[in-house]
Design an enzyme around this catalytic site. Structure first.
Site, PDB file in Angstrom:
ATOM      1  N   HIS A   1      -8.802 -34.930  -4.741  1.00 39.03           N
ATOM      2  CA  HIS A   1      -7.674 -34.162  -4.228  1.00 39.03           C
ATOM      3  C   HIS A   1      -6.517 -35.138  -4.023  1.00 39.03           C
ATOM      4  CE1 HIS A   1      -5.843 -30.911  -1.793  1.00 39.03           C
ATOM      5  NE2 HIS A   1      -5.330 -31.908  -1.105  1.00 39.03           N
TER       6      HIS A   1
ATOM      7  N   HIS B   1      -0.367 -29.408  13.392  1.00 39.94           N
ATOM      8  CA  HIS B   1      -1.409 -30.415  13.550  1.00 39.94           C
ATOM      9  C   HIS B   1      -0.698 -31.710  13.891  1.00 39.94           C
ATOM     10  CE1 HIS B   1      -3.389 -27.492  10.606  1.00 39.94           C
ATOM     11  NE2 HIS B   1      -3.859 -27.248  11.813  1.00 39.94           N
TER      12      HIS B   1
ATOM     13  N   GLU C   1       2.304 -32.408  11.347  1.00 44.39           N
ATOM     14  CA  GLU C   1       2.426 -31.472  10.233  1.00 44.39           C
ATOM     15  C   GLU C   1       2.605 -30.053  10.761  1.00 44.39           C
ATOM     16  OE1 GLU C   1      -1.027 -31.849   7.735  1.00 44.39           O
ATOM     17  OE2 GLU C   1      -1.114 -34.009   8.037  1.00 44.39           O
TER      18      GLU C   1
END
Ligand SMILES: *[C@@H]1O[C@H](CO)[C@@H](O)[C@H](O)[C@H]1NC(C)=O
Ligand SMILES: *[C@@H]1O[C@H](CO)[C@@H](O)[C@H](O)[C@H]1NC(C)=O
Ligand SMILES: [Fe+2]
Length: 425
Positions: free
Chosen positions: A280, A353, A329
């Site tokens: 990822h 977050h 975030e």
């Protein structure tokens, strides 16, 4: 007209020749258009505006009620938990008419406009157009992300129609007025002391991510309009709102040139780069615009999107990995269903977050992605999630902790099961 960061010029088509050639001062012209320098941010960021009357013709600014707009980062206790908000409520049930400015609610932020360093995240919910009033921000730039309802934004540089799945940036000092056509909601990322720019593409090279040609700037538009009851100029200055009256519309710029302009961008034009072998990739590959800090590699704020794309990585857990990191975030959802949280994170809502707070895909997503057969598949079809990511540690406002907060958010990870097997290789 299109382009990014380059010199543009525009004149209202009803006024051919309004834009002077080869010089900036045109006071000797019979129609007496006045040139006003908006702002000299750095050497090459300025615009000249040729207007009917200069902006200085107004009554004194007076403080006004600022509702839920704040940059008092000490009003609420720190809150390190993962936070999720249900869709922010649009004021349809209230009796009050709310426009773009009165509908601004500050969610969180850090730093401050006096020292020109920091950011704020606001949510706007409104259902009424601004009427004979405009707004400008002395503190910083607004990156506006409409989520529901289109915004017709009249600026000193011309008009911008900004629909959900488009964004616009209105920079420090630029006056603008927002018309809406019903219930409207969106997000605002405000940065103090820096401007948004395209990220460095590094090994990607010349093409990719947001391409410069897709940023659109307005065509000059003016009105020569006297306003009997007075036109209200609202200013955000050091976090407070002030208002001044004047007798005419401020949108009296007949022509302009320069590289300091508002602009908009259609998120569908983003050229997605992604992993085509395994693993990822870091979400920084989805950066649309960045407001850099003076420290390399960590931004005051990045605007990042998660557009529809192909997932093709093999031998890999494809969703985002679990992580804790040195950034804060904030995520919002413009439309659709975010792949790592299919439930609970709804269009018009948000999540935060914070620095070093653990987060990642919910238990449902984890099980699904761990057991499904890895074939090429479409990811985020019909969806547009985004992130405001910052290297600042964000303080929440009282409003953020009172409004639509979803107290059950932590439960989405509770059913994660251990798959540990000591013999497994
Ligand atoms: C906004 O809401 C107020 C209060 O319900 C209502 O009076 C007004 O007509 C609404 N405006 C629009 C544009 O929907
Ligand atoms: C944005 O781009 C997409 C894809 O080209 C297009 O379908 C859509 O109409 C555009 N949106 C606007 C508001 O122009
Ligand atoms: Fe994250």
């Amino acid at each position: 007209m299109s382009g990014f960061g380059n010199e543009h010029s525009s004149e209202d088509p009803r006024c051919p020749g309004a834009l002077p050639e080869g010089q900036v001062f045109v006071l000797q012209l019979p129609e007496i258009l006045t040139a006003v320098l908006v702002s000299l941010i750095h050497l090459f960021s300025l615009s000249w505006m040729y207007r009917i009357l200069p902006s200085v013709c107004h009554k004194p600014f007076q403080p006004v009620d600022q509702g839920y707009l704040t940059h008092n980062w000490d009003e609420a206790e720190p809150e390190p938990n993962q936070l999720r908000w249900k869709p922010f409520e649009i004021p349809i049930t209230t009796q009050r008419k709310v426009d773009f400015v009165t509908g601004l609610h500050t969610l969180c932020g850090a730093g401050e406009p006096r020292s020109r360093n920091g950011l704020a995240i606001h949510v706007f919910t409104c259902n009424t157009s601004m009427s004979n009033s405009c707004f400008y921000n002395s503190d910083g730039d607004f990156l506006i992300v409409p989520q529901q309802g289109e915004l017709l934004i009249t600026t000193e540089f011309g008009k911008l129609l900004v629909e959900p799945n488009e964004i616009c940036v209105i920079q420090q000092g630029m006056r603008f007025s927002v018309e809406v056509s019903g219930e409207t909601r969106g997000y605002v990322l405000e940065v103090y002391g820096v401007h948004f720019e395209l990220p460095d593409l590094g090994p990607i090279g010349a093409n990719g991510l947001a391409n410069p040609r897709d940023f659109l700037v307005p065509v000059a538009w003016y009105e020569d309009r006297q306003v009997a009851g007075g036109y209200t100029i609202i200013n955000k200055y050091l976090g407070k709102l002030f208002a001044a009256q004047q007798n005419c519309s401020p949108f009296n710029v007949v022509a302009w040139h320069g590289n300091y302009t508002p602009y908009k961008y259609n998120l569908s034009n983003f050229m997605v780069i992604n992993s085509v072998a395994f693993d990822h990739a870091d979400p920084s590959i989805f950066t649309v615009l960045t407001a850099k800090s003076t420290r390399p590699g960590v931004a005051v704020a990045d605007f990042v999107i998660f557009p529809p794309r192909w997932g093709v990585a093999t031998n890999t857990f494809r969703p985002p990995y679990y992580h804790r990191n040195c950034m804060s975030e904030f995520m919002g959802l413009i439309k659709g269903t975010y792949e790592a949280k299919e439930q609970g994170f709804l269009p018009g809502g948000g999540t935060l977050h914070s620095m070093m707070t653990p987060h990642g895909p919910d238990a449902v997503c984890f099980e699904k992605a761990s057991t499904s057969k890895l074939q090429p598949e479409r990811v985020a079809e019909g969806t547009m999630a985004f992130m405001f990511e910052t290297s600042f540690n964000l303080a929440l406002t009282n409003w953020a902790l009172k409004t639509s907060l979803d107290k059950s958010y932590y439960k989405c990870w509770e059913s994660l099961k251990s798959h540990f097997n000591a013999k497994h290789k």
